[in-house]
Design a protein around this motif. Structure first.
Motif, mmCIF file in Angstrom:
data_model
loop_
_atom_site.group_PDB
_atom_site.id
_atom_site.type_symbol
_atom_site.label_atom_id
_atom_site.label_comp_id
_atom_site.label_asym_id
_atom_site.label_seq_id
_atom_site.Cartn_x
_atom_site.Cartn_y
_atom_site.Cartn_z
ATOM 1 N N ALA A 223 34.290 28.754 38.834
ATOM 2 C CA ALA A 223 33.867 28.552 40.220
ATOM 3 C C ALA A 223 34.855 29.253 41.139
ATOM 4 O O ALA A 223 36.076 29.168 40.929
ATOM 5 N N SER A 224 34.351 29.965 42.130
ATOM 6 C CA SER A 224 35.227 30.592 43.122
ATOM 7 C C SER A 224 36.019 29.495 43.824
ATOM 8 O O SER A 224 35.479 28.439 44.165
ATOM 9 N N ARG A 225 37.294 29.757 44.055
ATOM 10 C CA ARG A 225 38.133 28.736 44.676
ATOM 11 C C ARG A 225 39.368 29.396 45.288
ATOM 12 O O ARG A 225 39.678 30.548 45.016
ATOM 13 N N GLN A 226 40.063 28.639 46.089
ATOM 14 C CA GLN A 226 41.282 29.145 46.721
ATOM 15 C C GLN A 226 42.429 29.147 45.716
ATOM 16 O O GLN A 226 42.582 28.226 44.917
ATOM 17 N N ARG A 227 43.226 30.204 45.765
ATOM 18 C CA ARG A 227 44.408 30.321 44.910
ATOM 19 C C ARG A 227 45.614 30.602 45.803
ATOM 20 O O ARG A 227 45.556 31.467 46.679
ATOM 21 N N ILE A 228 46.698 29.891 45.575
ATOM 22 C CA ILE A 228 47.931 30.071 46.344
ATOM 23 C C ILE A 228 49.040 30.522 45.408
ATOM 24 O O ILE A 228 49.250 29.927 44.341
ATOM 25 N N PHE A 229 49.738 31.580 45.810
ATOM 26 C CA PHE A 229 50.879 32.081 45.056
ATOM 27 C C PHE A 229 52.109 32.045 45.957
ATOM 28 O O PHE A 229 52.036 32.385 47.143
ATOM 29 N N LEU A 230 53.245 31.646 45.388
ATOM 30 C CA LEU A 230 54.519 31.697 46.090
ATOM 31 C C LEU A 230 55.305 32.864 45.511
ATOM 32 O O LEU A 230 56.026 32.722 44.526
ATOM 33 N N HIS A 231 55.134 34.016 46.110
ATOM 34 C CA HIS A 231 55.751 35.234 45.588
ATOM 35 C C HIS A 231 57.243 35.257 45.946
ATOM 36 O O HIS A 231 57.613 34.901 47.073
ATOM 37 N N PRO A 232 58.109 35.651 45.006
ATOM 38 C CA PRO A 232 59.548 35.635 45.277
ATOM 39 C C PRO A 232 59.982 36.580 46.394
ATOM 40 O O PRO A 232 61.045 36.385 46.987
ATOM 41 N N VAL A 233 59.179 37.585 46.704
ATOM 42 C CA VAL A 233 59.511 38.536 47.762
ATOM 43 C C VAL A 233 58.645 38.321 49.000
ATOM 44 O O VAL A 233 59.144 38.237 50.129
ATOM 45 N N ALA A 234 57.339 38.212 48.799
ATOM 46 C CA ALA A 234 56.396 38.156 49.925
ATOM 47 C C ALA A 234 56.182 36.751 50.470
ATOM 48 O O ALA A 234 55.612 36.592 51.555
ATOM 49 N N GLY A 235 56.598 35.736 49.756
ATOM 50 C CA GLY A 235 56.372 34.371 50.210
ATOM 51 C C GLY A 235 54.974 33.883 49.848
ATOM 52 O O GLY A 235 54.386 34.327 48.856
ATOM 53 N N GLU A 236 54.416 32.980 50.662
ATOM 54 C CA GLU A 236 53.116 32.386 50.344
ATOM 55 C C GLU A 236 51.985 33.385 50.560
ATOM 56 O O GLU A 236 51.862 33.996 51.610
ATOM 57 N N LEU A 237 51.148 33.514 49.519
ATOM 58 C CA LEU A 237 49.970 34.370 49.565
ATOM 59 C C LEU A 237 48.756 33.505 49.249
ATOM 60 O O LEU A 237 48.745 32.811 48.228
ATOM 61 N N VAL A 238 47.749 33.535 50.114
ATOM 62 C CA VAL A 238 46.577 32.673 49.953
ATOM 63 C C VAL A 238 45.350 33.555 49.713
ATOM 64 O O VAL A 238 45.012 34.397 50.544
ATOM 65 N N PHE A 239 44.696 33.341 48.577
ATOM 66 C CA PHE A 239 43.535 34.140 48.202
ATOM 67 C C PHE A 239 42.327 33.246 47.938
ATOM 68 O O PHE A 239 42.471 32.037 47.710
ATOM 69 N N GLU A 240 41.173 33.869 47.943
ATOM 70 C CA GLU A 240 39.971 33.242 47.405
ATOM 71 C C GLU A 240 39.622 34.014 46.136
ATOM 72 O O GLU A 240 39.486 35.235 46.167
ATOM 73 N N GLN A 241 39.515 33.291 45.041
ATOM 74 C CA GLN A 241 39.281 33.927 43.741
ATOM 75 C C GLN A 241 37.795 34.046 43.454
ATOM 76 O O GLN A 241 37.041 33.091 43.595
ATOM 77 N N HIS A 242 37.383 35.240 43.038
ATOM 78 C CA HIS A 242 35.994 35.498 42.672
ATOM 79 C C HIS A 242 35.955 36.231 41.335
ATOM 80 O O HIS A 242 36.945 36.846 40.919
ATOM 81 N N ARG A 243 34.805 36.182 40.695
ATOM 82 C CA ARG A 243 34.651 36.886 39.429
ATOM 83 C C ARG A 243 33.266 37.523 39.362
ATOM 84 O O ARG A 243 32.268 36.893 39.701
ATOM 85 N N LEU A 244 33.227 38.775 38.920
ATOM 86 C CA LEU A 244 31.987 39.510 38.756
ATOM 87 C C LEU A 244 31.870 40.004 37.324
ATOM 88 O O LEU A 244 32.874 40.299 36.673
ATOM 89 N N VAL A 245 30.618 40.120 36.846
ATOM 90 C CA VAL A 245 30.357 40.626 35.499
ATOM 91 C C VAL A 245 29.602 41.944 35.628
ATOM 92 O O VAL A 245 28.455 41.962 36.080
ATOM 93 N N PRO A 246 30.206 43.076 35.257
ATOM 94 C CA PRO A 246 29.512 44.364 35.350
ATOM 95 C C PRO A 246 28.299 44.394 34.429
ATOM 96 O O PRO A 246 28.383 44.003 33.263
ATOM 97 N N SER A 247 27.181 44.863 34.949
ATOM 98 C CA SER A 247 25.956 44.886 34.139
ATOM 99 C C SER A 247 26.064 45.856 32.975
ATOM 100 O O SER A 247 25.410 45.667 31.945
ATOM 101 N N ASP A 248 26.887 46.914 33.119
ATOM 102 C CA ASP A 248 27.004 47.883 32.035
ATOM 103 C C ASP A 248 28.198 47.616 31.129
ATOM 104 O O ASP A 248 28.477 48.380 30.206
ATOM 105 N N ALA A 249 28.920 46.524 31.378
ATOM 106 C CA ALA A 249 30.035 46.124 30.511
ATOM 107 C C ALA A 249 30.175 44.614 30.573
ATOM 108 O O ALA A 249 31.179 44.076 31.039
ATOM 109 N N PRO A 250 29.146 43.873 30.108
ATOM 110 C CA PRO A 250 29.122 42.417 30.276
ATOM 111 C C PRO A 250 30.215 41.676 29.514
ATOM 112 O O PRO A 250 30.451 40.501 29.791
ATOM 113 N N ASP A 251 30.884 42.334 28.569
ATOM 114 C CA ASP A 251 31.978 41.679 27.870
ATOM 115 C C ASP A 251 33.233 41.578 28.728
ATOM 116 O O ASP A 251 34.165 40.843 28.389
#
Length: 286
Positions: A223-251
């Motif tokens: 399920a797409s959801r928010q992801r938070i990373f505490l990067h040692p250089v950049a500090g807090e990074l807030v993302f929304e995680q998504h996933r796609l499946v290519p039709s020509d490379a479904p593996d």
């Protein structure tokens, strides 16, 4: 069906049966205090299947139950859609062949070029969760990706064995639980494969927390959801995680971390990439 899958099927049914709330099904407690768990004969009655047949399923015997039987049992056990798919996969009803999970060491050139067009972290994951490709932004987020031994460049393995990655995840407990449940859901039909068993054994030996989560038998769809990373250089990074499946490379699945609007993530990520990632890390080693 392999012995491994039959054993997993039986244990999965026992676990879910033991967690049912009797009152929700209109059943009185067992004895004075036992309010959780149904008897086998109660499950069989609700599912309209033979007690003997259901007992054999839980015992992991070599029998062939119909799809309708599994769907009926799933209904009685109040399984989620992901758990129902997992149960069907254990019973052999899945479009994915029960074969060895494909090992893809490097994403096809056209998918690597697609990854390279994104200005946010993105990577390609193989069926065994090996990381088969990534872009410059992902290398900026997780700098070790280019130097990790290819044999250990596996998303699940890194989550449970890399202390640097764990330090970057303030919600590591929740993230690791999601990952294990999603991996189990996707690997259902391949549980008996040599490569799968070897990975699970290595992970269990490397990290007791993985062993516990695996034993809990959680099953989730991605399920797409928010992801938070505490990067040692950049500090807090807030993302929304998504996933796609290519039709020509479904593996292969493409996982993308899109910066969340209203946060300084995009700016910080841009500065991080410019300052720390040399051009020659944009393409993974083969």
């Amino acid at each position: 069906m392999s012995d491994e899958r039959r054993r997993e099927l039986g244990q999965f049914l026992r676990d879910r049966r033991g967690n049912l709330v009797r009152a929700e099904l209109g059943l009185p407690p067992i004895g004075r205090n036992r309010t959780l768990g149904l008897r086998r004969e109660e499950i069989a009655s609700f599912a309209a299947v033979s007690v003997t047949w259901y007992t054999w399923l839980e015992q992991g015997r070599d029998i062939n139950a119909s799809r309708q039987v599994f769907e009926s049992i799933a209904r009685v056990l109040s399984l989620t859609p992901a758990e129902t798919s997992y149960l069907l996969a254990m019973g052999g009803y899945t479009p994915v062949p029960a074969t060895e999970a494909a090992t893809i060491e490097q994403a096809p050139d056209h998918l690597q070029r697609l990854l390279d067009t994104f200005d946010f972290p993105a990577f390609a994951v193989a069926p065994d969760w090996g990381i088969a490709g990534w872009n410059r932004a992902y290398a900026g987020l997780y700098a070790r990706i280019a130097t990790v031994d290819p044999a250990e460049r596996n998303l699940l393995w890194l989550i449970f064995t890399d202390p640097h990655l764990r330090e970057m995840l303030p919600d590591w407990e929740e993230t690791s639980r999601h990952f294990v449940a999603e991996f189990r859901a996707e690997a259902g039909a391949r549980l008996g494969s040599v490569a799968h068993k070897a990975l699970i054994k290595r992970l269990g030996e490397a990290n007791p927390q993985f062993a516990k989560l695996w034993a809990d038998r959680g099953v989730e769809r991605f399920a797409s959801r928010q992801r938070i990373f505490l990067h040692p250089v950049a500090g807090e990074l807030v993302f929304e995680q998504h996933r796609l499946v290519p039709s020509d490379a479904p593996d292969l699945h493409l996982v993308m971390y899109a910066p969340v609007a209203g946060t300084p993530t995009r700016y910080r990520l841009r500065m991080l990439i410019a300052d720390t990632v040399p051009p020659d890390t944009t393409t993974p080693a083969g």
